[in-house]
Design an enzyme around this catalytic site. Structure first.
Site, mmCIF file in Angstrom:
data_model
loop_
_atom_site.group_PDB
_atom_site.id
_atom_site.type_symbol
_atom_site.label_atom_id
_atom_site.label_comp_id
_atom_site.label_asym_id
_atom_site.label_seq_id
_atom_site.Cartn_x
_atom_site.Cartn_y
_atom_site.Cartn_z
ATOM 1 N N HIS A 138 0.973 12.312 -21.603
ATOM 2 C CA HIS A 138 0.543 11.508 -20.454
ATOM 3 C C HIS A 138 1.556 10.356 -20.297
ATOM 4 O O HIS A 138 1.249 9.200 -20.563
ATOM 5 C CB HIS A 138 -0.872 10.974 -20.717
ATOM 6 C CG HIS A 138 -1.592 10.513 -19.491
ATOM 7 N ND1 HIS A 138 -1.037 10.545 -18.224
ATOM 8 C CD2 HIS A 138 -2.832 9.977 -19.331
ATOM 9 C CE1 HIS A 138 -1.917 10.067 -17.357
ATOM 10 N NE2 HIS A 138 -3.003 9.717 -17.994
ATOM 11 N N CYS A 272 -7.112 4.084 -22.295
ATOM 12 C CA CYS A 272 -6.584 4.631 -21.043
ATOM 13 C C CYS A 272 -7.676 4.847 -20.002
ATOM 14 O O CYS A 272 -7.383 4.919 -18.817
ATOM 15 C CB CYS A 272 -5.841 5.927 -21.316
ATOM 16 S SG CYS A 272 -6.858 7.173 -22.130
HETATM 17 N N1 CP Z 1 -6.209 7.213 -17.601
HETATM 18 C C1 CP Z 1 -6.223 8.194 -16.673
HETATM 19 O O1 CP Z 1 -5.288 8.980 -16.545
HETATM 20 O O2 CP Z 1 -7.322 8.192 -15.905
HETATM 21 P P1 CP Z 1 -7.705 9.329 -14.842
HETATM 22 O O3 CP Z 1 -8.035 10.579 -15.618
HETATM 23 O O4 CP Z 1 -8.883 8.764 -14.120
HETATM 24 O O5 CP Z 1 -6.533 9.554 -13.953
HETATM 25 N N1 NVA Z 2 -7.019 12.466 -23.456
HETATM 26 C C1 NVA Z 2 -7.727 12.353 -22.209
HETATM 27 C C2 NVA Z 2 -7.043 11.353 -21.331
HETATM 28 C C3 NVA Z 2 -7.706 11.118 -20.008
HETATM 29 C C4 NVA Z 2 -6.940 10.163 -19.150
HETATM 30 C C5 NVA Z 2 -7.813 13.706 -21.540
HETATM 31 O O1 NVA Z 2 -6.817 14.444 -21.543
HETATM 32 O O2 NVA Z 2 -8.865 14.036 -20.994
#
Ligand code: CP
Ligand code: NVA
Length: 315
Positions: A138, A272
């Site tokens: 991410h 996050c």
């Molecule tokens: N932190 C983040 O990526 O949030 P969303 O899944 O809401 O985009």
């Molecule tokens: N690790 C989480 C992050 C969400 C923003 C997921 O992948 O669902």
């Protein structure tokens, strides 16, 4: 902007951002610096009539909206290309979709499961492709995270970020981006939920001398003296069925006040989002004075804008 920073941003023109490791230290630092300038109003960028295509196969609030608003601030537009409303959902091949969309759009942001899928998008697309979250990484999130740390402490190099929880996509990008920026990264996970060894090795390889990237099964050891304490959900998108089994494995990995007390006295708390209060983070810590979680969420907008401007060559 110094010449070095300008050159680092210019070098990003036309480039994909599929992994935190796709940018150098100078480029990552320059992106965060530009995001800070955009946030303070010191800098305004108008790209005029550029279009971002959003291809999201998973839910999203922050990433989707921050990309949309960032494009609006840059004078451009976004088209939402959820696979269920395009022919992708009916089996049109990715290689055709990517080639067609890159004739219409100036940049694509893709949120999906397999990292290979965005690698394929990048291969077939003629315009930059940005990783808006995969199971592996991410990277846009990590930019906002280190921007938030920088806002708080001024310096990043030599500081320590402790991540307590699942060795997942968010942890991987924190390891890689943190290593680039000279931030010591300490990851604490239950046994069996550690980050991938390949990412650990890659992060250690790109870290400057004196910067460490460590994994432990002891959250107290990880958090001790850290300037930032970070956590994320125990079950990521796509792992919903494992929720119960994971809750048992992660029971000792809640970021609560007792754990936070082991960190530096000026440590900040990051997440996050979305968060599950009472699971990976206590409500007290989430709403407490050390939490910068909502500044962090805001910073998604500023780094997204910086990244979009850089890859579209609007500087
Ligand atoms: N932190 C983040 O990526 O949030 P969303 O899944 O809401 O985009
Ligand atoms: N690790 C989480 C992050 C969400 C923003 C997921 O992948 O669902």
């Amino acid at each position: 902007m110094t010449l070095g920073v300008a050159a680092a941003l210019t070098a990003l023109r036309g480039r994909d951002y599929l992994s935190s490791a796709d940018c150098s230290t100078d480029e990552t630092t320059a992106l965060i610096g530009l995001a800070q300038q955009l946030k303070s109003g010191e800098r305004r960028i108008d790209l005029g009539n550029r279009v971002l295509g959003l291809i999201f196969s998973k839910a999203s609030t922050r990433t989707r909206v921050s990309f949309q608003v960032a494009m609006a601030h840059l004078g451009g537009q976004t088209v939402d290309l959820h696979p269920s409303v395009t022919q992708l959902g009916r089996g049109e091949p990715l290689e055709d979709t990517a080639r067609v969309l890159s004739r219409y759009c100036d940049v694509l942001a893709v949120r999906t499961f397999a990292q290979q899928e965005i690698v394929d998008y990048a291969f077939w697309s003629d315009v930059p492709v940005i990783n808006a979250l995969t199971d592996l990484e991410h990277p846009c999130q990590a930019l906002a995270d280190f921007m938030t740390m920088k806002e708080e402490h001024g310096e990043l190099s030599g500081h320590t970020l402790a991540y307590v929880g699942d060795g997942n996509n968010v942890a991987h990008s924190l390891m890689l981006c943190g290593a680039l920026l000279g931030v010591n990264i300490k990851i604490a996970c239950p046994q069996g939920f550690e980050p991938l060894n390949g990412i650990l090795e890659q992060a250690r390889k790109i870290a400057p001398e004196g910067t460490s990237v460590d994994v432990t099964n002891d959250p107290f050891e990880a958090v001790k003296g850290a300037q930032a304490v970070y956590t994320d959900v125990w079950a990521s998108m796509g792992q919903e069925e494992e929720q119960q089994q994971r809750a048992a494995a992660f029971a000792e990995f809640c970021v609560n006040q007792t754990l936070l007390n082991q960190a530096a006295s000026d440590a900040i708390v990051l997440h996050c989002l979305p968060a599950h209060r009472g699971e990976e983070i206590s409500a007290e810590v989430m709403e407490g004075p050390q939490s910068r979680i909502f500044d962090q969420a805001e910073n998604r907008l500023h780094v997204q804008q910086a990244l979009l401007a850089a890859v579209m060559g609007g500087l």
